[in-house]
Structures are given as structure tokens and as C-alpha cells.
Write a protein that holds these residues in place. Structure first.
Motif, PDB file in Angstrom:
ATOM      1  N   ALA A   5      -8.435 -26.557  -2.945  1.00 58.27           N
ATOM      2  CA  ALA A   5      -7.570 -27.705  -2.634  1.00 58.27           C
ATOM      3  C   ALA A   5      -8.433 -28.954  -2.593  1.00 58.27           C
ATOM      4  CB  ALA A   5      -6.867 -27.480  -1.306  1.00 58.27           C
ATOM      5  N   VAL A  35      -3.473 -28.621  -4.992  1.00 59.14           N
ATOM      6  CA  VAL A  35      -3.879 -27.225  -4.811  1.00 59.14           C
ATOM      7  C   VAL A  35      -3.898 -26.555  -6.191  1.00 59.14           C
ATOM      8  CG1 VAL A  35      -3.431 -25.065  -3.589  1.00 59.14           C
ATOM      9  CG2 VAL A  35      -2.741 -27.246  -2.548  1.00 59.14           C
ATOM     10  N   LEU A  54      -1.102 -24.358   3.626  1.00 58.67           N
ATOM     11  CA  LEU A  54      -2.212 -23.842   2.805  1.00 58.67           C
ATOM     12  C   LEU A  54      -2.599 -22.433   3.256  1.00 58.67           C
ATOM     13  CD1 LEU A  54      -5.177 -26.304   2.189  1.00 58.67           C
ATOM     14  CD2 LEU A  54      -3.735 -25.126   0.513  1.00 58.67           C
TER      15      LEU A  54
END
Ligand code: GUN
Ligand code: ZN
Length: 435
Positions: A5, A35, A54
Motif C-alpha cells: 500500500a 493498494v 487494509l
């Protein structure tokens, strides 16, 4: 699965800002998160929205003061012309004979082609260009050299062998049959390998006989996945010569049209002196134009009207046209395009210029389902731009009040020093010295 990321400002285009409703053409996140999973974009959005979701253990690369954009797409460039950049004192037809043809003759030597291909692709990456539509030379080996080098770098590139069966020096011409055989063999060998594509590549109408033009149309028709690329209406002497060679043609475009070379997969470099009628016919065919402002200025070719092209509905992208052009940088081309507009009384909007350098190029190359922006699912070809790459850039971008102003400052003041990193399919492919 590999996942990374990147936290930075993010910008990409979703549509042509000259046509889409205001605000819908672009997506910008001043504090964003990109990402990447297995070489593809998994998410593009605001950090505040994405950070929570995430997956645990994902490394977040913090890039403060940086702008992430899609990789640039150069819609028209000649790799064998690196050594004729910055040639003084000639316009197109003289320039070809004095500078370009001698340089291209050297590509009969495969070692020279290999070395130049590697240098060329590294220049593209250093300038943030991740895809390009490339002219090679008449030599089949020049295409093998470029495709091998692009395959090794995993670049999404489209290129082709130049077809030229007249009006060029010995050693730089093919014949209808050798041109067909070489083109067919190259398509057979390279189609579908890595991220490569083939373009049937006619230099221009001056250097191909009717029979060769017809052959090129047949080969393109037999392989619907390939592109067609050539030059058109760049220079007034060139246009007069085409009119002399093809007295029955309605205009320059008609020369290509009558041989089946004008379709949605055709890219015409320059179109500087094209009429509304020709541009409208191009648009109806779904063809694209490559606007090459640096080359058009350096070779004294003329001032392309983006406004006219847009009014005629034609997809227009940006090309460096190296070696006619004086830089590999699409940022620089955005600035040159603005200057051409100034000389015509048109102000090119910075977001429109950025669209030309990214998504419009991907559309011209028919790779916009894979690259051109960072919509989830696309291949993660992207750049990290350093807004403070030089003391002047740092000072001037700090004063910019809007995204458009920042982009414009980059287009006028930035060069390859602003390209801190270039990623191909999620893999770091270039890192600026010292970054
Ligand atoms: N027209 C035909 N060949 C060329 C070339 O190599 N460069 C440019 N700019 N125009 C051309
Ligand atoms: Zn060119």
C-alpha cells in the motif's frame, strides 16, 4: 499473494474532461491510499476510507509530499532516433534524409539495436512513461531487439517494423513481399507475449508504393488485434508530395483510407494540417491522433489545434515523437501542448493535458482496459512524482493553490528529476538517483 500500500496524494482520470460533466472526469485524493495486489490495483481512494480495511500485515509505504499518478503513455515515438534528438536546422523532409535515415541504417546491426533499445526503455521509465506506441526501423531485428528488452522489463508496449519500399536509401527499404513476410513473422512470434502488442507500421505515404499500402491493409485486416500506425499531414512540403504521388486521392487521409488503413485501431501521428472534414472522418472511423507538440515546434511543422480535434470528436493523445521531439518527458509534452495552444489562442486545461498523457494514450493504443488509470483491477503501472524534486519546484508547488495549478507547474517546470519512482505491474522498475 503480494500486497503493498502506498500513501500519497493520488490522481487519475476516468474520462475526457473536455466532454465529461465537470468533476466526473478525474479522481483526486490529497491524502490517498493505493493498494496493489499481485501487480494489480486493489484499491484507490482516500486514506481515511481505506486504512481501516487494509489486511493485517500489509506494509504501508509512506510518501509525504508525493503525487502518485498512472504511468504516462507515449502515443508516438521512434526508438532508433535517440541519436538524432536535437538536430539543428532542418524541417521534415530534409531532416529525414540528413539525420534520420543515416541513423536508422545503423539498426541493421543487432548489437546496436539491442543497446539502443535498452537505453530507450530506461529513458522512458526514468521519465515516467510505462507504455508507448513505438516505431522501430525497417530491419526485422530492430523489432526483436525492442520487444526482447520490453519483455525483460515487463513493459506494456506496442511496436512495429517500419514498412518502406521507396524514396529511402538502399539498406533502408524493404519490398512488398519482404515487408509482408517480416511483419507476419513478427506478429506470429511476439503476439501475446508478456505485455506486448504489434502495430503494422507504415512510415508515411511518401515511402510506400500503392502495392505496399495495400499489403499493409491486408495484413491489418487479417490480424484484428494489431494496431496500425503512421504519420499524416505533418508538414506542408510532405502534404504537397503526397498530393503529387497520389493525384487521385481526395486528400492525405484518403490515401490511407482507400487501402483499409483507417479504423478504430489506427493511430495517426501529427495531423497538424488536417481539415475539419478529415478529422471528422477520422473520428467517425474511431481512429486516434498523436499530438506531438515538441516535434511540431522543433521541426517547424505547425500548430496542431486540439480544440479543432476535440470539436471533430477525435480521440487525441500525446506523443514525444523522439527524435523529432526534444524530450522523453510527457510532463514536458503537456507544457509544450499548452504553449502550442497559447499560440492559437486556446488555453489547454492542465487536467485535460494530464488526460492526454495518460488515459487518452491508453485508449489510442487499445490498452485502456488494462492501464491508463488506477481503477481497481487494472495493472499497477504508476509513478511517484516528487513535487519538491528541485528547489524551484519545491518553492513553486508550495505556492500552488489548486490541483490544476500544481499540474500546470509540473508541466512547465518539471523533468525526469520529478519522477522519483516508476512501477510496472506493481514492481519498482525505476528509482531516481538519490531517492
Ligand atoms: N514522417 C515520416 N517519417 C517520420 C519520422 O521519422 N519522424 C517524423 N516526425 N515524421 C515522419
Ligand atoms: Zn514520428
Amino acid at each position: 499473494m503480494s500486497r503493498q500500500a502506498y500513501r500519497a496524494a493520488l490522481l487519475h482520470m476516468l474520462d475526457d474532461p473536455s466532454r465529461a460533466p465537470a468533476g466526473e472526469a478525474s479522481s483526486y485524493h490529497p491524502d490517498g491510499l493505493l493498494v496493489v495486489e499481485d501487480g494489480h490495483v486493489a484499491a484507490f481512494g482516500a486514506y481515511a476510507d481505506l486504512a481501516q480495511g487494509l489486511a493485517g500485515g500489509t506494509e504501508v509505504i509512506e510518501l509525504p509530499g508525493r503525487l502518485i499518478t498512472p504511468g504516462f503513455v507515449d502515443a508516438h515515438v521512434h526508438y532508433p532516433q535517440v541519436d538524432v534528438m536535437a538536430a539543428w536546422g532542418t524541417q521534415l523532409l530534409d531532416w529525414l534524409h540528413t539525420h534520420t535515415f543515416p541513423a536508422e541504417q545503423a539498426f541493421a546491426d543487432r548489437a546496436h539495436a539491442d543497446a539502443t533499445a535498452a537505453f530507450f526503455l530506461d529513458q522512458l521509465l526514468a521519465n515516467g512513461t510505462t507504455s508507448a506506441l513505438v516505431f522501430c526501423t525497417v530491419h526485422k531485428g530492430s523489432v526483436d531487439a525492442l520487444f526482447e528488452a520490453a519483455l525483460a522489463r515487463d513493459m506494456r508496449l506496442v511496436a512495429g517494423k517500419v514498412l518502406m519500399d521507396r524514396a529511402a536509401p538502399a539498406g533502408l527499404t524493404d519490398t512488398v513481399e519482404s515487408g509482408r513476410a517480416d511483419t507476419e513473422a513478427l506478429i506470429r512470434v511476439w503476439r501475446g507475449r508478456g505485455r506486448l502488442g504489434y502495430a503494422v507500421t507504415l512510415r508515411f505515404a511518401v515511402t510506400s508504393t500503392d502495392t505496399q499500402l495495400a499489403m499493409a491493409g491486408e495484413v491489418a485486416a487479417a490480424h484484428p488485434d494489431v494496431l496500425v500506425q503512421t504519420h499524416m499531414s505533418e508538414n506542408l512540403d510532405e502534404i504537397a508530395e503526397v498530393a503529387r504521388l497520389f493525384p487521385d486521392a481526395r486528400d492525405y487521409l484518403d490515401v490511407y483510407d482507400r487501402f483499409g488503413l483507417v479504423g478504430p485501431r489506427s493511430v495517426f501521428a501529427h495531423c497538424v494540417h488536417s481539415t475539419d472534414d478529415a478529422l471528422t472522418r477520422l473520428a467517425r472511423a474511431g481512429a486516434s491522433a498523436a499530438f506531438c507538440p515538441s516535434s511540431n515546434l522543433l521541426l517547424g511543422s505547425g500548430l496542431f489545434s486540439l480544440k479543432q480535434a476535440c470539436a471533430c470528436g477525435m480521440n487525441t493523445a500525446l506523443g514525444t515523437d523522439v527524435g523529432g521531439g526534444g524530450s522523453f518527458s510527457l510532463l514536458h509534452m503537456m507544457g509544450e501542448a499548452y504553449k502550442v495552444g497559447q499560440l492559437r489562442g486556446d488555453n489547454l486545461d492542465p487536467l485535460h493535458a494530464f488526460y492526454l498523457a495518460t488515459l487518452a494514450g491508453a485508449k489510442a493504443l487499445h490498452i485502456d482496459d488494462k492501464v491508463g488509470n488506477l481503477v481497481p483491477g487494472k495493472e499497477a503501472d504508476f509513478l511517484v512524482l516528487d513535487l519538491a524534486a528541485t528547489p524551484l519546484l519545491a518553492r513553486r508547488t508550495a505556492k500552488a493553490k489548486t490541483l490544476a495549478e500544481t499540474l500546470f507547474v509540473l508541466s512547465i517546470l518539471a523533468d525526469d528529476r520529478a519522477v522519483e519512482r516508476t512501477y510496472l505491474a506493481g514492481r519498482l522498475a525505476h528509482r531516481r538517483d538519490g531517492a
